[in-house]
Design a protein around this motif. Structure first.
Motif: not given
Ligand code: URP
Ligand code: ZN
Ligand code: ZN
Length: 500
Positions: A84, A88, A98, A101, A126, A130, A462
């Protein structure tokens, strides 16, 4: 021009004088951001604490990539190269803010364990926002009655199911069961539509005759395998009036089937990807195993299917453009998904593309006049937000939305090379291509993520986005009268049979 600002506090961020494009139009204005949200779009805003001069630049909604395989164990037990973090970071450098996954169930897994494990991985790493789709490989009673409804309720409002691959494939009966639950609870069903038996029958005959090299992957996946399965998937969706989204559409006949079904009012949506616009089957005809770098399923066709995919994007048959980023390394000893394969059947399927998805379409589509900038925004952001329950928070530059904003330099020319990219794959099937236009500044919820070719945020910054029920599922049309007559009771019985 919108004004939502009822405070005199300075903006945290202003992006001024850029040429802003949404799916519905283009204008020049300043954007004011507070607490990660766009609060004002107007002329001559007072400077924010961070003030970006976008004069001469194009300012677009951050890309949404709704088809990415990150930190996922494939059906063959191969871990993706990108976790991740790298996944990302690479997305962000390519103008995507964005991703959605896949939390992938293997048949022996229980779904809550899959989600818990995947959530932990993403939370720690991230750098952009997400969401998750579920990959459902074992729709047993427990999954259909309890686990899937709970997953949907938690904001994972879409799932992918497969019509091929030994370890993932569902039969038509199982697909109907899944569709019925998804329809009842408001989730979008994404379908990998390929006829399993056609592929394995041709593959066996190829291997028996000694045809092992990567180029035979495309031979074994005849376009008829895709078009037949797509036709069948649409029939299943029509049977019980539950929407489906056919992912990674490759072939001319498949685009035509989807177009005709949509004209009939069938609840079918579709996606295609860079590899079907910019790669061809013949790219995999290289010596040794090099061709494996170009192999994905369904495989790209040729010039005619590329034109069909462009036409599908132009007329709305194909509504979303995603990467299907499937980052399998070529050369890692031990678990070599691509380069170590002894036959095309052992190669991991899929190509990387998360970072180049937007630049490729911008360059070949917008800069060459094939699509408008508004169509670009729709295909890369706005339609994903609508299709997967991210709107109105994501997918448009508008007051009240997250400040996911990308500044594009349309003059910048880049020659693609794997070294320029930020994924962990080590190669790109687009090596050596020249691209015009590049996302030079990337903001996610008002945070500067990429500027001057540097990453500006920490790993783990994220956020998971719990998504709403997708609009096309919630607001789908009632069954037509003839279908109600034929199947209305069946739909009711099906729900009754599945409910507690
Ligand atoms: O070849 C592909 N598309 N690999 C990724 C997995 C999938 O089916 O999307
Ligand atoms: Zn697939
Ligand atoms: Zn995929």
């Amino acid at each position: 021009m919108q004004n939502f600002s009822n405070s005199i506090a300075p903006f945290d961020l202003t992006i001024r004088n850029g040429r802003i494009s949404n799916a519905d139009g283009t204008f020049i204005a300043d954007i004011g951001v507070r607490d990660g949200v766009i609060v004002e779009i107007a002329q001559n805003l007072s400077p924010g604490k961070e003030d970006v001069d976008a004069t001469g630049k194009w300012v677009l909604p951050g890309g949404i990539d709704s088809h990415t395989h990150i930190e996922q164990l494939s059906g063959m037990g191969v871990m993706c190269a990108d976790d991740f973090y790298s996944g990302t970071v690479s997305a962000a450098f390519g103008g995507t803010t964005t991703i959605i996954s896949f939390a992938a169930q293997h048949r022996e897994d229980r779904i809550p364990d899959v989600i818990a494990d995947y959530s932990r991985r993403a939370r720690e790493k991230a750098v952009i926002d997400y969401g998750f789709h579920l990959i459902l490989a074992n729709p047993d009673d427990q999954a259909l009655r309890h686990e899937l409804p709970a997953v949907i309720e938690s904001g994972i409002t879409s799932l992918k199911v497969y019509m091929t691959y030994d370890k993932l494939k569902l039969d038509d009966y199982q697909l109907l069961d899944v569709l019925a639950v998804a329809g009842e609870h408001g989730a979008m069903v994404m379908l990998h539509a390929e006829n399993h038996d056609m592929i394995r029958w041709v593959a066996r005959r190829l291997l028996e005759r000694g045809h092992k090299s990567p180029k035979f992957h495309a031979v074994s996946h005849d376009p008829l395998a895709e078009s037949e399965a797509t036709h069948r998937a649409i029939a299943l969706a029509r049977l019980i009036d539950v929407p489906v989204l056919i992912v990674h559409v490759a072939g001319t006949e498949t685009v035509d089937i989807i177009r005709k079904a949509r004209q009939l009012g069938a609840p079918v949506y579709a996606e295609s990807c860079p590899q079907y616009l910019f790669l061809e089957a013949k790219d995999s005809d290289l010596s040794g195993l090099e061709g494996a770098k170009y192999c994905c399923s369904p495989p790209p066709g040729g010039k005619a299917s590329q034109e069909a995919v462009w036409a599908g994007f132009k007329d709305g048959t194909l509504g979303v453009y995603s990467s299907d980023h499937a980052p399998y390394r070529f050369d890692e000893s031990g678990k070599i998904p691509k380069g170590d394969a002894t036959t095309f059947k052992e190669m991991a399927n899929g190509v990387p593309g998360i970072e180049l998805r937007l630049p490729l379409l911008f360059s070949e589509g917008v800069m060459k006049g094939r699509i408008s900038i508004e169509e670009f925004v729709a295909l890369t952001a706005t339609n994903h937000a609508r299709m997967y329950g991210l709107a109105p928070r994501k997918g448009a530059i508008q007051v009240g939305a997250d400040a996911d904003i990308v500044v594009w330099d349309t003059a910048r020319r880049t020659v693609v090379s794997a070294e320029l990219l930020h994924d962990a794959v080590g190669y790109t099937p687009y090596e050596g291509r020249e691209i015009q236009g590049w996302p030079v500044e990337v903001y996610s919820r008002g945070r500067c993520v990429v500027k001057n070719n540097e990453l500006r945020v920490e790993r783990g910054s994220g956020r998971f986005i719990a998504r709403s029920r997708p609009d096309p599922v919630v607001n789908r049309q009632a069954p037509t009268e003839d279908r109600k007559k034929a199947f209305g009771d069946f739909v009711g019985l099906k729900s009754a049979a599945l409910s507690k």
